[in-house]
Design a protein around this motif. Structure first.
Motif, PDB file in Angstrom:
ATOM      1  N   VAL A 211     -37.867  18.894 -15.109  1.00 24.83           N
ATOM      2  CA  VAL A 211     -38.444  17.683 -15.684  1.00 24.83           C
ATOM      3  C   VAL A 211     -38.579  17.756 -17.197  1.00 24.83           C
ATOM      4  CG1 VAL A 211     -40.490  16.193 -15.687  1.00 24.83           C
ATOM      5  CG2 VAL A 211     -39.672  17.192 -13.540  1.00 24.83           C
ATOM      6  N   ARG A 212     -39.004  18.908 -17.735  1.00 23.71           N
ATOM      7  CA  ARG A 212     -39.366  18.979 -19.146  1.00 23.71           C
ATOM      8  C   ARG A 212     -38.295  19.578 -20.039  1.00 23.71           C
ATOM      9  NH1 ARG A 212     -44.862  22.093 -19.240  1.00 23.71           N
ATOM     10  NH2 ARG A 212     -44.326  22.024 -21.466  1.00 23.71           N
ATOM     11  N   ASN A 215     -33.875  18.010 -18.034  1.00 25.65           N
ATOM     12  CA  ASN A 215     -33.691  16.580 -17.730  1.00 25.65           C
ATOM     13  C   ASN A 215     -32.826  16.359 -16.495  1.00 25.65           C
ATOM     14  OD1 ASN A 215     -35.217  15.732 -20.009  1.00 25.65           O
ATOM     15  ND2 ASN A 215     -33.411  16.057 -21.324  1.00 25.65           N
ATOM     16  N   ARG A 216     -33.122  17.055 -15.430  1.00 24.55           N
ATOM     17  CA  ARG A 216     -32.408  16.883 -14.166  1.00 24.55           C
ATOM     18  C   ARG A 216     -33.163  15.903 -13.278  1.00 24.55           C
ATOM     19  NH1 ARG A 216     -29.141  21.479 -13.748  1.00 24.55           N
ATOM     20  NH2 ARG A 216     -28.398  21.843 -15.879  1.00 24.55           N
TER      21      ARG A 216
END
Length: 408
Positions: A211-212, A215-216
């Motif tokens: 997530v951070r 960016n998947r």
């Protein structure tokens, strides 16, 4: 003429022409040393690769998105749901543990020092599945994953680059892609592997990476590591994984949108590559030995010419054709044998030097001089001397006594 007498006379002849014999031996030395060194490098490379693959873990299977053998339309990614299905004992009774990762290359920094590393987002099971040990600290926990914690474990190479040490680092704060992360542990060294260096890595919770940092998609994973309960169960686990993914992805028959590798697949591929590499290097080195053999033939032809009267005299006093043949063959074999023995020693020295250079450059590589390489080089060098000595020896043995005595 017996063998002992032939060897004694051959040695006397070589000693009488020390410089010429030494230069001839040098050609064989270079060839044998090259063969020994190249075979040692090939064997060392194979041992290093096999050790690295084995160090990944035991009884492992690797699941990737996509089909490497054919293009599949609308292929689906590997997801957290797939990983959960692998962990279901009813669907996959022969699977012991499952770990998934997402990965990418990012820059990290600490007090002005920066370096590029492979960042891997992992789950707590990754430690067990991949046989990781810690120098200090603790591994990522479920709480870290659920809370998307800003924590990281450093590989030993990363610790060396940023801190200049591998201990007393836990609790320090580094920046990954500009974001602060607290170091919770240092990984023990594992060396190179099938997926690049296993020491130049940073591990963070998979949710944090997804997530951070990378960016998947929230439920996508890059690779799934699956550990079978034992080595015999690997084929069964292969079929269980394939069946689960075919059902979940609803793929058509023969159109799998995933690829499964086992450790045996990697070991077989690595063995094939290193065997070709070793044969290629050995072939190049054998050319040097061939050149040395041609040198022996040239020198022996010169020796036959110089000793024509001696040969005629020997025949005149009763020496047989076989005696002359054995005498010159013995000289050529001794030349190549001496060169082979010295070449083996030099080849071992070269291998040791290559190993030292590799260690100094941080590459875990140790050339191995095996008994088979020594026997091969010895037999080959002796055969070279015998083969390239046959023509000069036969020419000497075929001289007519009267013509040989008249030779000026």
């Amino acid at each position: 003429m017996n063998l002992t007498q032939s060897i004694r006379e051959a040695l006397e002849s070589l000693v009488a022409n020390k410089l010429r014999a030494a230069l001839t031996i040098l050609g064989i030395v270079i060839g044998v040393a090259a063969v020994i060194a190249m075979l040692a490098v090939g064997a060392g490379a194979q041992d290093t690769i096999v050790g690295s693959i084995s160090g990944i873990g035991t009884n492992l299977l690797f699941v990737f998105q996509g089909n490497l053998q054919q293009d599949i339309r609308n292929e689906q990614p590997l997801t957290v749901g797939d990983v959960s299905a692998f962990s279901d004992v009813f669907q996959a009774p022969h699977i012991e543990a499952v770990a998934s990762i997402v990965s990418g290359n990012l820059g990290i920094a600490y007090e002005g020092k920066t370096t590029s590393v492979e960042l891997r987002g992992v789950t707590p099971e990754f430690e067990y599945v991949r046989n990781y040990d810690l120098i200090e600290g603790s591994f990522i926990t479920d709480d870290n994953v659920n809370g998307r914690a800003s924590v990281a474990l450093l590989g030993p190479e990363v610790a060396d680059k940023l801190f200049g040490r591998r201990e007393f680092i836990t609790g320090e704060t580094i920046r990954i892609d500009g974001q602060p992360f607290r170091v919770i542990g240092i990984l023990a060294a594992k060396g190179g592997g099938s997926f690049g260096s296993q020491d130049n890595v940073v591990l963070v919770p998979i949710t944090t990476a997804r997530v951070r940092l990378l960016n998947r998609e929230r439920d996508h994973v890059d690779v799934v590591f699956v550990q079978a309960i034992d080595a015999k169960s690997v084929p069964l686990v292969y079929e269980e994984i394939a069946q689960i993914l075919r059902t979940r992805h609803r793929t058509e028959l023969g159109a799998d949108d995933f690829t499964i590798f086992t450790q045996d697949d990697f070991l077989s591929l690595a063995g094939t590559i290193t065997d070709v590499f070793t044969i290629f290097l050995g072939g190049i080195a054998a050319i040097s030995l061939l050149v040395g053999g041609i040198g022996i033939m040239n020198i022996m032809l010169v020796s036959v010419t110089e000793r024509t009267k001696e040969i005629g005299l020997r025949k005149a006093v009763g020496a047989k054709k076989s005696d002359i043949l054995i005498q010159f063959l013995t000289e050529s074999v001794l030349l190549s044998l001496f060169g082979g023995i010295i070449g083996i020693i030099f080849g071992w020295v070269i291998s040791a030097v290559v190993g030292r250079i590799a260690a100094a450059s941080g590459t875990p590589f140790s050339p191995t001089v095996g008994l088979d390489a020594i026997l091969l080089a010895t037999l080959f060098s002796t055969a070279v001397g015998l083969f390239f000595g046959i023509y000069p020896a036969n020419r000497a043995a075929s001289l007519e006594p009267v013509e040989a005595l008249r030779y000026e």
